[in-house]
Design a protein around this motif. Structure first.
Motif, PDB file in Angstrom:
ATOM      1  N   GLY A 189      43.943  42.286  48.487  1.00  0.00           N
ATOM      2  CA  GLY A 189      43.478  42.163  47.106  1.00  0.00           C
ATOM      3  C   GLY A 189      42.185  42.890  46.818  1.00  0.00           C
ATOM      4  N   GLN A 190      41.686  42.686  45.603  1.00  0.00           N
ATOM      5  CA  GLN A 190      40.436  43.315  45.182  1.00  0.00           C
ATOM      6  C   GLN A 190      39.486  42.281  44.608  1.00  0.00           C
ATOM      7  N   ILE A 191      38.208  42.502  44.905  1.00  0.00           N
ATOM      8  CA  ILE A 191      37.165  41.648  44.344  1.00  0.00           C
ATOM      9  C   ILE A 191      36.494  42.464  43.242  1.00  0.00           C
ATOM     10  N   ARG A 192      36.608  41.984  42.024  1.00  0.00           N
ATOM     11  CA  ARG A 192      35.977  42.682  40.901  1.00  0.00           C
ATOM     12  C   ARG A 192      34.884  41.795  40.334  1.00  0.00           C
ATOM     13  N   ASP A 193      34.092  42.359  39.422  1.00  0.00           N
ATOM     14  CA  ASP A 193      32.995  41.554  38.889  1.00  0.00           C
ATOM     15  C   ASP A 193      33.504  40.385  38.050  1.00  0.00           C
ATOM     16  N   HIS A 194      34.644  40.553  37.376  1.00  0.00           N
ATOM     17  CA  HIS A 194      35.097  39.475  36.497  1.00  0.00           C
ATOM     18  C   HIS A 194      36.200  38.613  37.100  1.00  0.00           C
ATOM     19  N   GLU A 195      36.820  39.075  38.201  1.00  0.00           N
ATOM     20  CA  GLU A 195      37.926  38.293  38.772  1.00  0.00           C
ATOM     21  C   GLU A 195      38.235  38.740  40.197  1.00  0.00           C
ATOM     22  N   ILE A 196      39.035  37.941  40.881  1.00  0.00           N
ATOM     23  CA  ILE A 196      39.546  38.334  42.196  1.00  0.00           C
ATOM     24  C   ILE A 196      41.062  38.409  42.074  1.00  0.00           C
ATOM     25  N   VAL A 197      41.619  39.537  42.478  1.00  0.00           N
ATOM     26  CA  VAL A 197      43.074  39.645  42.520  1.00  0.00           C
ATOM     27  C   VAL A 197      43.460  39.491  43.980  1.00  0.00           C
ATOM     28  N   PHE A 198      44.313  38.517  44.248  1.00  0.00           N
ATOM     29  CA  PHE A 198      44.594  38.173  45.640  1.00  0.00           C
ATOM     30  C   PHE A 198      46.096  38.166  45.892  1.00  0.00           C
ATOM     31  N   VAL A 221      25.044  37.847  45.603  1.00  0.00           N
ATOM     32  CA  VAL A 221      24.188  36.872  44.909  1.00  0.00           C
ATOM     33  C   VAL A 221      24.328  37.032  43.392  1.00  0.00           C
ATOM     34  N   ASP A 222      24.298  38.294  42.922  1.00  0.00           N
ATOM     35  CA  ASP A 222      24.426  38.520  41.475  1.00  0.00           C
ATOM     36  C   ASP A 222      25.743  37.970  40.943  1.00  0.00           C
ATOM     37  N   ARG A 223      26.818  38.261  41.674  1.00  0.00           N
ATOM     38  CA  ARG A 223      28.130  37.764  41.235  1.00  0.00           C
ATOM     39  C   ARG A 223      28.173  36.244  41.296  1.00  0.00           C
ATOM     40  N   THR A 224      27.655  35.681  42.376  1.00  0.00           N
ATOM     41  CA  THR A 224      27.690  34.226  42.541  1.00  0.00           C
ATOM     42  C   THR A 224      26.979  33.539  41.383  1.00  0.00           C
ATOM     43  N   VAL A 225      25.842  34.097  40.969  1.00  0.00           N
ATOM     44  CA  VAL A 225      25.085  33.487  39.863  1.00  0.00           C
ATOM     45  C   VAL A 225      25.850  33.651  38.550  1.00  0.00           C
ATOM     46  N   ALA A 226      26.381  34.869  38.322  1.00  0.00           N
ATOM     47  CA  ALA A 226      27.134  35.104  37.078  1.00  0.00           C
ATOM     48  C   ALA A 226      28.369  34.194  37.028  1.00  0.00           C
ATOM     49  N   TRP A 227      29.043  34.045  38.153  1.00  0.00           N
ATOM     50  CA  TRP A 227      30.250  33.206  38.197  1.00  0.00           C
ATOM     51  C   TRP A 227      29.903  31.732  38.032  1.00  0.00           C
ATOM     52  N   ALA A 228      28.772  31.300  38.614  1.00  0.00           N
ATOM     53  CA  ALA A 228      28.367  29.891  38.473  1.00  0.00           C
ATOM     54  C   ALA A 228      28.062  29.580  37.008  1.00  0.00           C
ATOM     55  N   ARG A 229      27.464  30.550  36.308  1.00  0.00           N
ATOM     56  CA  ARG A 229      27.167  30.345  34.884  1.00  0.00           C
ATOM     57  C   ARG A 229      28.479  30.164  34.107  1.00  0.00           C
ATOM     58  N   ARG A 230      29.459  31.041  34.389  1.00  0.00           N
ATOM     59  CA  ARG A 230      30.766  30.925  33.720  1.00  0.00           C
ATOM     60  C   ARG A 230      31.458  29.616  34.099  1.00  0.00           C
ATOM     61  N   ALA A 231      31.335  29.242  35.384  1.00  0.00           N
ATOM     62  CA  ALA A 231      31.961  27.991  35.850  1.00  0.00           C
ATOM     63  C   ALA A 231      31.351  26.797  35.116  1.00  0.00           C
TER      64      ALA A 231
END
Ligand code: ZN
Length: 368
Positions: free
Chosen positions: A92-101, A149-159
């Motif tokens: 799969g691919q890890i993108r900034d807005h989603e993970i395709v697995f 870290v940047d992605r984790t923070v952005a994703w936590a905000r969305r979560a």
């Protein structure tokens, strides 16, 4: 520390077993209750692939499905998905807005987003849910750690936004679920600190130790836990995801912050004939556990010397294995490859961990 949930309080520090697919191998929920297990860690991603979230919902939600009355923590599955994709980009691919697995068993592809991962854990009825994070290994280069870290923070905000939306839509009795944001940053103290602070600023209230808790040599990243201890508010629950060895529980507790630990080590070790025993009676005088003091040992039940040993595995264990059976009998069960061996050994190791949790709760830990 006590975390309130709709299925009762979860007291930290404590150990909870990995019931990855909704069960702890070879033992059932009443077995787990009998040895004092307070809660289960179940993997939302694994349930997504089998039997599917809809099936769990039709069976009454995760608590009814697993026959478990206490609190349930669900992990996002990010850790597993990232490991598989990093091992082999075909997955799969890890993108900034989603993970395709694309799961290795060739089923349909899965798209994971921070929102979907939260929705899934609400549908399961989890008491504690973990936000999707970008997991790096300890060996990842600095730019990759920073991006994680940047992605984790952005994703936590969305979560968190999705979490609030779900809470507003659902009216339920008792305390609401808790959303845990893993803190990334690898082995870099400044980056860990930055990630923790950014998550606090983003309105998260509960935290997890993200990534791999061990360094490349297999030593506990204790300094990284010390960083979290400095930055996080004292009342914020901490989940030491994937930790660990008995001595690691003691060492982290000695830092002064109670954590919830989950790890597959004791159950996996039990299936591989390795059994945990306190060297001395736990807690005779109310003394704290001394990290690094060799307060326990592991015995290998298949050693020949145990074949004729009439003693229980441990004189300090009050679980079924040791109340009723000898080392010699368990040795025999393992030799005959009877599933009862797995059940008794698993209960033994889990009881060791719940006794250790009790002692950590009552008397804490020191480094000597
Ligand atoms: Zn035992």
């Amino acid at each position: 520390m006590e975390i309130s949930t709709a299925h009762g309080p979860l007291r930290a520090p404590c150990y909870i077993p990995d019931a990855t697919r909704g069960f702890v191998r070879s033992v059932d929920a009443s077995d787990l209750e009998a040895v004092g297990i307070p809660a289960l860690m179940i993997n939302a991603y694994h349930l997504m692939t089998r039997p599917g979230i809809r099936v769990v919902q039709r069976l009454g939600g995760l608590h009814a499905f697993a026959g478990w009355r206490g609190p349930i923590v669900t992990d996002s599955g990010g850790f597993q998905v990232f490991s598989l994709i990093r091992q082999n980009p075909k997955h799969g691919q890890i993108r900034d807005h989603e993970i395709v697995f694309r799961p290795p068993d060739g089923k349909d592809k899965l798209i994971l987003t921070p929102e979907k991962v939260v929705q899934t854990q609400f549908r399961l009825g989890a008491d504690v849910m973990v936000a999707l994070d970008d997991c790096t290994g300890p060996e990842a280069p600095a730019p990759e750690q920073r991006r994680a870290v940047d992605r984790t923070v952005a994703w936590a905000r969305r979560a968190r936004e999705e979490f609030e939306r779900q809470l507003a839509q659902r009216r339920s009795e008792g305390p609401p679920p808790l959303l845990v944001a893993p803190i990334q940053g690898g082995n870099d103290a400044a980056l860990r600190r930055h990630c923790a602070q950014a998550l606090i600023d983003a309105g998260l209230h509960a935290f997890g130790f993200g990534g791999w808790p061990l360094d490349e040599e297999g030593a506990l990243q204790l300094e990284m836990f010390a960083v979290l201890h400095e930055v996080l508010p004292p009342e914020a629950p901490l989940f030491a995801l994937g930790v660990g060895k008995p001595d690691h529980l003691a060492a982290i507790t000695a830092l002064g912050r109670p954590a919830v630990f989950d790890c597959s080590l004791p159950t996996r070790d039990a299936r591989h004939h390795r059994l945990y025993c306190f060297r001395d009676a736990p807690d005779p005088e109310g003394a704290p556990v001394v990290a690094g003091s060799n307060f326990y040992e592991r015995l290998y039940i298949l050693d020949k010397k145990h074949a004729t040993d009439p003693e229980p595995i441990s004189p300090y264990c009050d679980a079924l294995c040791c109340r009723r059976y000898s080392r010699g009998y368990l040795h025999h069960l393992f030799k005959c490859e009877d599933p009862l061996a797995l059940r008794l050994a698993t209960l033994h190791n889990l009881r060791f961990y719940t006794q250790l949790s009790d002692q950590l709760q009552r008397h804490g830990a020191t480094t000597g």
